[in-house]
Design a protein around this motif. Structure first.
Motif, mmCIF file in Angstrom:
data_model
loop_
_atom_site.group_PDB
_atom_site.id
_atom_site.type_symbol
_atom_site.label_atom_id
_atom_site.label_comp_id
_atom_site.label_asym_id
_atom_site.label_seq_id
_atom_site.Cartn_x
_atom_site.Cartn_y
_atom_site.Cartn_z
ATOM 1 N N LEU A 187 0.340 -0.882 -0.093
ATOM 2 C CA LEU A 187 0.521 0.045 0.122
ATOM 3 C C LEU A 187 0.598 1.366 -0.108
ATOM 4 O O LEU A 187 0.926 2.386 -0.377
ATOM 5 N N LEU A 188 1.868 1.397 0.714
ATOM 6 C CA LEU A 188 2.477 2.147 0.634
ATOM 7 C C LEU A 188 3.482 2.381 -0.582
ATOM 8 O O LEU A 188 3.609 3.929 -1.335
ATOM 9 N N LEU A 189 3.562 1.542 -1.012
ATOM 10 C CA LEU A 189 4.761 1.599 -2.307
ATOM 11 C C LEU A 189 3.603 2.079 -3.163
ATOM 12 O O LEU A 189 4.052 2.646 -4.568
ATOM 13 N N SER A 190 2.073 1.816 -3.485
ATOM 14 C CA SER A 190 0.954 2.111 -4.621
ATOM 15 C C SER A 190 0.931 3.711 -4.245
ATOM 16 O O SER A 190 0.981 4.262 -5.471
ATOM 17 N N ALA A 191 0.445 4.029 -3.168
ATOM 18 C CA ALA A 191 0.879 4.889 -2.786
ATOM 19 C C ALA A 191 1.924 5.773 -3.207
ATOM 20 O O ALA A 191 1.759 7.292 -3.855
ATOM 21 N N TRP A 192 3.172 5.639 -3.067
ATOM 22 C CA TRP A 192 3.969 6.743 -3.218
ATOM 23 C C TRP A 192 4.251 7.013 -5.254
ATOM 24 O O TRP A 192 4.891 7.386 -5.123
ATOM 25 N N LEU A 193 4.337 5.402 -6.126
ATOM 26 C CA LEU A 193 4.942 4.791 -7.097
ATOM 27 C C LEU A 193 3.676 5.322 -8.354
ATOM 28 O O LEU A 193 4.017 6.039 -8.896
ATOM 29 N N GLU A 194 2.253 4.955 -7.449
ATOM 30 C CA GLU A 194 1.161 4.961 -8.504
ATOM 31 C C GLU A 194 0.240 5.373 -7.942
ATOM 32 O O GLU A 194 -0.365 6.305 -9.100
ATOM 33 N N GLY A 195 -0.174 6.564 -7.397
ATOM 34 C CA GLY A 195 -0.390 7.557 -6.614
ATOM 35 C C GLY A 195 -1.880 7.929 -6.890
ATOM 36 O O GLY A 195 -2.500 8.771 -6.472
ATOM 37 N N ASP A 196 -2.809 7.190 -7.776
ATOM 38 C CA ASP A 196 -4.253 7.576 -7.997
ATOM 39 C C ASP A 196 -5.416 6.345 -6.941
ATOM 40 O O ASP A 196 -6.034 5.809 -7.020
ATOM 41 N N MET A 197 -4.290 6.190 -5.485
ATOM 42 C CA MET A 197 -5.177 4.621 -5.016
ATOM 43 C C MET A 197 -6.293 5.561 -4.679
ATOM 44 O O MET A 197 -7.573 4.283 -5.032
ATOM 45 N N ALA A 198 -6.794 5.912 -4.362
ATOM 46 C CA ALA A 198 -8.549 6.521 -4.295
ATOM 47 C C ALA A 198 -8.925 6.830 -4.728
ATOM 48 O O ALA A 198 -10.416 5.994 -5.227
ATOM 49 N N ALA A 199 -8.538 7.181 -6.396
ATOM 50 C CA ALA A 199 -9.222 6.579 -7.666
ATOM 51 C C ALA A 199 -9.315 5.525 -8.078
ATOM 52 O O ALA A 199 -11.314 5.615 -8.334
ATOM 53 N N GLN A 200 -9.066 5.253 -7.738
ATOM 54 C CA GLN A 200 -9.030 3.922 -7.930
ATOM 55 C C GLN A 200 -10.007 2.823 -7.099
ATOM 56 O O GLN A 200 -10.927 2.576 -7.701
ATOM 57 N N LEU A 201 -9.547 2.862 -5.732
ATOM 58 C CA LEU A 201 -10.875 2.203 -4.471
ATOM 59 C C LEU A 201 -12.372 3.207 -5.680
ATOM 60 O O LEU A 201 -13.464 2.187 -5.121
#
Length: 298
Positions: A195-209
């Motif tokens: 989750l931390l790596l996704s938030a750092w490298l991918e950045g669009d976690m909230a929109a995807q969820l």
């Protein structure tokens, strides 16, 4: 030569082969709408958190071993695999290249555990390496081609799978353990790093969820429930009941199902060089699995 599988156990083995072979197509479907590290995190959340209250922790295994296995498999193997497939690794080719974990395990066991590979295993490794080089040299740049980055990440995923295999061997030194509790509790450890790596490298976690729907739920359910818990649980049960020499060769069918399902469901058509490389990898695996049996008969 070990005892033959009973009919019910043959059925279980074929169920696992089909589940794991289709797994790569399901990954591609999930990666169409979810980023790799987030999909990986959701897989391990679903495989661990809902079951922690009902599945007892394997008491004879230390926390450090559970954490090491979870991080190697979750962040390492599947993090690299999902990212590689997002960067252009076709599902069918991924099912083939990932099986090179058997040879990387062979090399790591020789280097770290002092195990001595047999002559036929070296021959199998050589043939499979030539096949792998052929697959890697056939990469392209279009959206339907295999990219070099995707290929290299999939090879890295195979290396981390081999690492988790050695950790599984180490776990056996602590005594027998149930496979499902082991996978449930070890699946807890990659969740936060992913989750931390996704938030750092991918950045669009909230929109995807926020856009998470039934399709994504079905993908996560398949990867966590069928591929991880059912597949791993049945396969480990077979290994507990039969010699590894009887069960392990059945894994050769996984890339066959992976290639056929990717062809039929995704329209992937490997090039002639990729087919040649696939034949080399599978031939090397056959030599590795059956070389000792052929030598004894000779």
């Amino acid at each position: 030569m070990g005892p033959a599988l009973s009919r019910p156990d043959w059925a279980k083995a074929l169920v696992v082969v089909v589940i794991w072979g289709l797994n790569f197509v399901v990954m591609k479907w999930g990666l169409a709408t979810l980023s790799p590290l987030l999909l990986c995190a959701l897989r391990f959340i679903a495989a661990s958190l809902p079951l922690l209250l009902f599945v007892p922790r394997p008491r004879n295994l230390p926390w450090s071993l559970l954490a090491a296995y979870g991080l190697a498999q979750g962040v390492g193997q599947f993090g690299l695999l999902f990212t590689g497939m997002r960067l252009g690794m076709p599902a069918g080719m991924a099912s083939v290249v990932l099986q090179t974990q058997a040879f990387i395990t062979l090399l790591l066991a020789a280097a770290l555990l002092g195990e001595r590979p047999q002559r036929w295993q070296w021959w199998g490794l050589a043939v499979a390496t030539l096949g792998l080089l052929a697959i890697g040299s056939a990469h392209g740049d279009s959206a339907r081609d295999m990219t070099l980055a995707g290929f290299l990440m999939t090879v890295g995923a195979a290396a981390l799978w081999a690492t988790s295999n050695l950790l599984t061997r180490h776990a056996a030194r602590h005594g027998p353990y149930e496979p499902v509790p082991f996978i449930v509790w070890s699946s807890l450890f990659p969740v936060v790093p992913l989750l931390l790596l996704s938030a750092w490298l991918e950045g669009d976690m909230a929109a995807q969820l926020a856009a998470f729907g039934w399709r994504e739920l079905a993908v996560v359910g398949y990867l966590a429930g069928l591929s991880t818990l059912v597949g791993y649980g049945l396969w480990t049960r077979l290994l507990q009941r039969y010699p590894a020499s009887t069960v392990a060769p059945l894994s050769l069918l996984v890339p066959v199902v992976g290639l056929l399902s990717a062809l039929l469901l995704l329209g992937e058509r490997p090039s002639a060089l990729q087919w040649l490389g696939t034949a080399g990898v599978l031939l090397g695996m056959v030599v590795n699995q059956f070389g000792g049996r052929w030598r004894r008969r000779a």
